[in-house]
Design an enzyme around this catalytic site. Structure first.
Site, mmCIF file in Angstrom:
data_model
loop_
_atom_site.group_PDB
_atom_site.id
_atom_site.type_symbol
_atom_site.label_atom_id
_atom_site.label_comp_id
_atom_site.label_asym_id
_atom_site.label_seq_id
_atom_site.Cartn_x
_atom_site.Cartn_y
_atom_site.Cartn_z
ATOM 1 N N TYR A 248 40.866 11.859 16.988
ATOM 2 C CA TYR A 248 40.786 13.306 17.127
ATOM 3 C C TYR A 248 39.356 13.723 17.502
ATOM 4 O O TYR A 248 39.149 14.518 18.415
ATOM 5 C CB TYR A 248 41.228 13.990 15.827
ATOM 6 C CG TYR A 248 41.271 15.487 15.936
ATOM 7 C CD1 TYR A 248 42.378 16.135 16.477
ATOM 8 C CD2 TYR A 248 40.196 16.264 15.524
ATOM 9 C CE1 TYR A 248 42.413 17.513 16.600
ATOM 10 C CE2 TYR A 248 40.219 17.640 15.635
ATOM 11 C CZ TYR A 248 41.329 18.254 16.180
ATOM 12 O OH TYR A 248 41.348 19.627 16.305
ATOM 13 N N HIS B 13 37.902 15.368 21.271
ATOM 14 C CA HIS B 13 37.171 16.626 21.378
ATOM 15 C C HIS B 13 35.754 16.466 21.927
ATOM 16 O O HIS B 13 35.074 17.458 22.172
ATOM 17 C CB HIS B 13 37.171 17.352 20.026
ATOM 18 C CG HIS B 13 38.475 18.025 19.779
ATOM 19 N ND1 HIS B 13 39.569 17.335 19.297
ATOM 20 C CD2 HIS B 13 38.885 19.293 20.003
ATOM 21 C CE1 HIS B 13 40.585 18.167 19.224
ATOM 22 N NE2 HIS B 13 40.197 19.361 19.639
ATOM 23 N N TYR C 214 34.149 29.589 19.696
ATOM 24 C CA TYR C 214 35.209 28.771 19.085
ATOM 25 C C TYR C 214 34.601 27.457 18.608
ATOM 26 O O TYR C 214 33.993 26.721 19.375
ATOM 27 C CB TYR C 214 36.307 28.526 20.122
ATOM 28 C CG TYR C 214 37.540 27.812 19.609
ATOM 29 C CD1 TYR C 214 37.919 27.864 18.287
ATOM 30 C CD2 TYR C 214 38.338 27.095 20.487
ATOM 31 C CE1 TYR C 214 39.056 27.221 17.837
ATOM 32 C CE2 TYR C 214 39.477 26.454 20.057
ATOM 33 C CZ TYR C 214 39.838 26.519 18.729
ATOM 34 O OH TYR C 214 40.970 25.883 18.286
ATOM 35 N N TRP D 194 47.864 20.415 26.451
ATOM 36 C CA TRP D 194 46.929 20.095 25.367
ATOM 37 C C TRP D 194 47.654 20.092 24.012
ATOM 38 O O TRP D 194 47.498 19.165 23.215
ATOM 39 C CB TRP D 194 45.776 21.096 25.356
ATOM 40 C CG TRP D 194 44.747 20.791 24.306
ATOM 41 C CD1 TRP D 194 44.674 21.336 23.057
ATOM 42 C CD2 TRP D 194 43.656 19.882 24.408
ATOM 43 N NE1 TRP D 194 43.601 20.812 22.383
ATOM 44 C CE2 TRP D 194 42.955 19.909 23.192
ATOM 45 C CE3 TRP D 194 43.197 19.040 25.427
ATOM 46 C CZ2 TRP D 194 41.830 19.137 22.953
ATOM 47 C CZ3 TRP D 194 42.072 18.263 25.186
ATOM 48 C CH2 TRP D 194 41.403 18.319 23.961
#
Length: 106
Positions: A18, A22, A41, A76
Site C-alpha cells: 500500500y 502511493h 489531501y 484506482w
C-alpha cells in the site's frame, strides 16, 4: 473551506505494498483529485494499519461526486479495494465516513 478527516483500515499483510503504491500515484489520478476539489489531501498510515485521511474542500459532496464521475477513479478504487478491511462490498471512497470536527486551532 471544509476540513474532512476519515478512517479506513489497511490489511496488515498489505501495508508495505500500500505504501509503495502511493509513492507513484498515477498523474491522471492526482489531476482528477485536484480538479474535483480535493485540496491538501493527505494520508497517514499507522503501524497497525489504521489509515487516517485528511483533505480540505469547498464542498465534500461535490468533491465525492466529481471523483465518482472519473474513469481513472473507477480503476484506482478497483485496484485499492483489496488493501482494505471491512468495506462490506463498497469501494474505499464509498466507505469513507467523515469524522466530526470538535476543535480547530487556526
Amino acid at each position: 473551506m471544509r476540513r474532512v478527516c476519515f478512517l479506513l483500515r489497511v490489511r496488515p499483510e498489505r501495508m508495505a505494498e500500500y505504501r509503495e503504491r502511493h509513492r507513484e500515484v498515477w498523474p491522471e489520478m492526482r489531476r482528477a483529485l485536484r480538479e474535483t476539489g480535493w485540496g491538501n489531501y493527505t494520508l497517514f498510515l499507522a503501524d497497525d494499519g489504521l489509515l487516517v485521511g485528511y483533505l480540505e474542500t469547498p464542498d465534500w459532496d461535490a468533491a465525492r461526486r466529481g471523483m465518482r464521475d472519473r474513469e481513472v477513479n473507477d480503476r484506482w478504487q478497483a485496484e485499492m479495494a483489496e488493501f482494505f478491511t471491512a468495506l462490506d462490498g463498497r469501494d474505499p471512497d464509498e466507505a469513507m465516513r467523515p469524522l466530526t470536527e470538535v476543535f480547530h486551532l487556526d
